[in-house]
Write an enzyme that holds these catalytic residues in place. Structure first.
Site, short mmCIF file in Angstrom:
data_model
loop_
_atom_site.label_atom_id
_atom_site.label_comp_id
_atom_site.label_asym_id
_atom_site.label_seq_id
_atom_site.Cartn_x
_atom_site.Cartn_y
_atom_site.Cartn_z
CE1 TYR A 297 14.69 -5.43 52.43
CE2 TYR A 297 13.81 -5.43 50.20
CZ TYR A 297 14.60 -4.86 51.18
OH TYR A 297 15.30 -3.71 50.90
CD GLU B 241 7.37 10.46 31.54
OE1 GLU B 241 8.37 10.75 32.23
OE2 GLU B 241 6.97 11.19 30.59
#
Length: 406
Positions: free
Chosen positions: A308, A385
């Site tokens: 990348y 979360e």
């Protein structure tokens, strides 16, 4: 409170309201991780999450991508929001009740979190279509973990006049981090993540009996010498103000204790923050390996795989993320990173074409010191979360505020 801040606070409230839906999708994805460019079950879950929304959906031809386009009430530019979908090849030992049911696969980098946040952001933005002057392009991408998924999607026509939503004016992506305090937002202008290339060297000598090295040409000392020579090269050839990391992570040679092998192999990674330094080091690595091998009577075959490119944030886009983060979570929790990190990201392919920004969203589990938390790519990593509501509001807010001003 200004009207814009009031609207953002309301967006955050709505993100918390859809949190049960966000968590349900995230846990479903976490239980069934998929690796690479073809993620049929994940793609199906994304389509299910978008099924009742007023979006145009485009599926990848060669990869399991999902692109959804939400048209606003008025014409205007396009904003791209990215969420990557793939998992990593490792066994999960996190201990969570919704752990992976797929042996040898785990969502250890939070891509399940990214998908769930982006799907819920799409829901919030669909409810706010009347405020949008333009369109939002939701990019659900496979193959971020080394498979160049973003590049494949670009090759299939994601961007440009002929793409599903034309050429985006700006692009944003969030990446959760288990070692950043939960709900914090970290980004920076300019380079934020490194270019990552792979290095493979085969050193060839002449095998023989281990008791008589003078009758052989031992490739092992040559390979060992290369490791030190490469590190010295890094300190002598690269400006100290230019970040660069070269790690030899594997050396393999031989079959038993009394045989000098004919070959030795080395593998590693090269991380850089600028294209000129990257190109220069490719040549220097080849030179050092070749001549170190010659000094030991060996030959060296050097293969460098281009990974990348550098992930570089547009200055204005990064400032927009930081400003929105400050208004969402407070000035002390939305900060500019002092330095880039040497990990790599294929959102770099998008940012080469479209001005935009990548930002990190903290998701360290409660009660754990971020410096001691299991990190991304660990088989024991756990993400908080509760941070997802902030991510949902941040995704939606970036699109809403960009297009509201269009």
């Amino acid at each position: 409170m200004s009207p814009a801040d009031a609207r953002l606070a309301e967006l955050h409230r709505r993100a918390r309201a859809v949190q049960p839906r966000t968590v349900t999708l995230r846990r479903a994805l976490h239980r069934h991780p998929e690796i690479g460019l073809r993620l049929p079950r994940t793609q199906e879950a994304v389509l299910g999450a978008l099924a009742d929304l007023p979006v145009r959906v485009h599926l990848g031809r060669e990869v399991s991508s999902v692109v959804a386009v939400l048209e606003g009430a008025r014409s205007g530019p396009t904003v791209l929001l990215r969420g990557d979908m793939d998992a990593l090849p490792l066994h999960e030992d996190s201990g969570v009740e919704f752990a992976s049911t797929i042996e040898g696969a785990m969502h250890a980098c939070g891509h399940d979190v990214h998908v769930a946040m982006l799907a819920s952001a799409a829901r919030l933005l669909a409810e706010s279509r009347d405020e949008l002057a333009g369109r939002v392009l939701f990019m659900f991408q496979p193959g971020e973990e080394g498979f160049h998924g973003a590049r494949h999607m670009i090759d299939e026509g994601l961007l440009g006049p002929g793409g599903p939503a034309g050429m985006p004016e700006s692009a944003f992506a969030l990446h959760v981090s288990a070692t950043v305090p939960s709900g914090d937002v970290h980004t920076r202008p300019g380079p934020i993540m490194a270019a990552a290339d792979t290095l493979h060297v085969t050193v060839t000598g002449r095998g023989g009996h281990a008791s008589a090295p003078h009758d052989a040409v031992d490739p092992v000392p040559a390979a060992a010498a290369m490791v030190g020579a490469l590190q010295t090269m890094l300190t002598r050839r690269v400006d100290t103000h230019q970040p660069a990391v070269l790690t030899i992570a594997r050396i393999t040679a031989g079959t038993t204790n009394n045989v000098i092998p004919e070959t030795a192999e080395m593998e590693g990674t090269l991380r850089t923050m600028s294209e000129p330094v990257r190109r220069m080091l490719h040549e220097e690595v080849r030179r050092v390996c070749r001549y170190t091998a010659m000094a030991h009577g060996c030959e060296a075959e050097v293969r460098i795989g281009s990974g990348y490119p550098v992930t570089s944030n547009d200055r204005q886009a990064a400032a927009k993320v930081s400003d929105l983060g400050r208004r969402l979570v407070g000035a002390r929790r939305s900060v500019e990173m002092p330095d880039p990190i040497m990990g790599a990201e294929d959102f770099s392919y998008v940012l080469r074409e479209v001005p935009g920004a990548l930002a990190f969203l903290g998701a360290c589990p409660p009660g754990i010191d971020p410096s001691e938390a299991a990190s991304n790519h660990s088989n024991r990593v756990v993400f908080d979360e509760a941070a997802m509501a902030t991510g949902v509001a941040l995704y939606a807010g970036l699109a809403l505020e960009t297009l509201a001003r269009a």
